[in-house]
Scaffold this active site. Structure first.
Site, short mmCIF file in Angstrom:
data_model
loop_
_atom_site.label_atom_id
_atom_site.label_comp_id
_atom_site.label_asym_id
_atom_site.label_seq_id
_atom_site.Cartn_x
_atom_site.Cartn_y
_atom_site.Cartn_z
CG HIS A 150 -0.48 0.28 2.53
ND1 HIS A 150 -0.35 1.56 3.02
CD2 HIS A 150 -0.10 -0.55 3.54
CE1 HIS A 150 0.08 1.52 4.28
NE2 HIS A 150 0.25 0.25 4.61
CG ASP B 119 2.24 1.62 8.06
OD1 ASP B 119 1.95 1.01 7.01
OD2 ASP B 119 1.43 1.79 9.00
CD GLU C 193 -3.12 -1.07 4.95
OE1 GLU C 193 -2.91 -2.10 5.64
OE2 GLU C 193 -2.90 0.08 5.40
CD GLU C 194 -2.25 2.93 7.18
OE1 GLU C 194 -2.95 2.39 8.06
OE2 GLU C 194 -1.01 2.79 7.12
CG ASP D 270 1.53 -3.03 5.40
OD1 ASP D 270 2.19 -2.01 5.66
OD2 ASP D 270 0.31 -3.12 5.62
CG HIS E 218 -0.62 4.11 12.22
ND1 HIS E 218 -1.88 3.56 12.38
CD2 HIS E 218 -0.12 3.56 11.08
CE1 HIS E 218 -2.13 2.72 11.39
NE2 HIS E 218 -1.06 2.70 10.58
#
Length: 317
Positions: free
Chosen positions: A125, A137, A171-172, A200, A287
């Site tokens: 992603h 990420d 994706e998130e 990922d 994140h």
């Protein structure tokens, strides 16, 4: 990676081609190149992968600090990847969808040739969360897949199976882009995908070496690579079903992949095996705004990038 989702192969040298396979051709066209039945995967340049990461960081910095779905940073990231692929000779297409009131995009890139009834896909992603640039990420997976695709082109590789690469949007937000792609395929086209490989988060700063256990043959391919460089692996359990392999798996496509860890904490046993710091997250910037180019372990990124190429070559011959 959504929520908690969840070096160089030592292959035999100088293996001769077992046979030349004659390819069909259209009327008046030159015969297709024979598949490289014993081709070995190239070493993936860590410098090249990191150069892609630096570009993604610059894109995020210039666009509000992120590369999230529906934002300018995502569009610029997609444009960067697509331009590299187009210049290398891939056939690319952008697939559009809507999520959370914003337009999203998947990027699909096909390498010409190979058996269209046997498709090997590698994907990752491309979007980040809104809170940061998303370099581990998932700039890490996106950049490794991109550099592997470019290595296919540079090497002039002619696989027996057809190669397809993908970069997923949203994706998130819940695997939106990859699910849209899988749902857009008819059952016959889904059946042609002999394997989907997902990458990922593969450069976590306090890394583990995790392998998906969804398909035995794909799992063993990755294990063989890591065994060849003397690195122990564990089965990925942190985020089963929480990345873009899940829609493929749920549709009956064999899947596999790699993961270096998110916000779970590394155990003492894992630190003894892999190094790093016990009791700390695999990725303390998961994140977060600190998921920048400083949030990458070069050794993990190098090993995992080479593993991407190893699996692509092994599974497409």
């Amino acid at each position: 990676m959504k929520l908690l989702l969840s070096g160089r192969a030592l292959t035999a040298a100088a293996v001769a081609l077992a046979a030349l396979v004659t390819g069909g051709s259209a009327a008046g066209a030159a015969p297709a190149p024979a598949p490289d039945q014993a081709a070995a995967a190239p070493d993936i340049s860590i410098a090249n992968v990191k150069a892609h990461l630096a570009q993604l960081q610059s894109i995020a910095t210039a666009n509000g600090g992120n590369r999230a779905h529906g934002r300018a940073g995502y569009q610029a990231s997609l444009n960067y990847v697509q331009a590299k692929l187009d210049a290398a000779g891939f056939t690319t297409r952008v697939q559009q969808f809507t999520a959370s009131g914003r337009t999203g995009y998947n990027l699909i890139a096909d390498w010409p040739g190979g058996d269209a009834n046997q498709v090997v896909m590698a994907g990752s992603h491309l979007d980040s969360v809104t809170s940061g640039p998303g370099i581990n990420d998932n700039g890490s997976g996106s950049s490794a897949v991109l550099e592997t695709a470019l290595a296919v082109a540079r090497s002039g590789y002619h696989p027996a199976k057809h190669l397809r690469f993908a970069w997923w949007g949203a994706e998130e937000l819940g695997l939106v882009g990859s699910r849209y792609y899988v749902n857009s395929l008819g059952s016959a086209d889904r059946a042609k995908i002999s394997g989907y490989l997902n990458f990922d988060m593969i450069g976590s700063p306090n890394p583990g070496y995790f392998v998906y256990d969804d398909d035995p043959a794909i799992e063993q391919t990755f294990k063989n690579y890591f065994a060849g460089i003397g690195v122990s692996t564990e089965i990925e359990t942190e985020g089963d079903g929480r990345s873009d392999h899940a829609p493929f798996k749920n549709s009956g496509v064999p899947v596999g992949g790699l993961f270096s860890g998110a916000d779970y904490r590394k155990t003492s046993a894992q630190a003894a095996k892999w190094g790093g710091t016990a009791g700390q997250p695999f990725d303390r910037c998961y994140h977060s705004s600190c998921d920048t180019t400083a949030n990458i372990n070069d050794t993990a990124l190098d090993r995992n990038s080479d593993a991407v190429a190893y699996a692509v070559w092994q599974l497409s011959q």
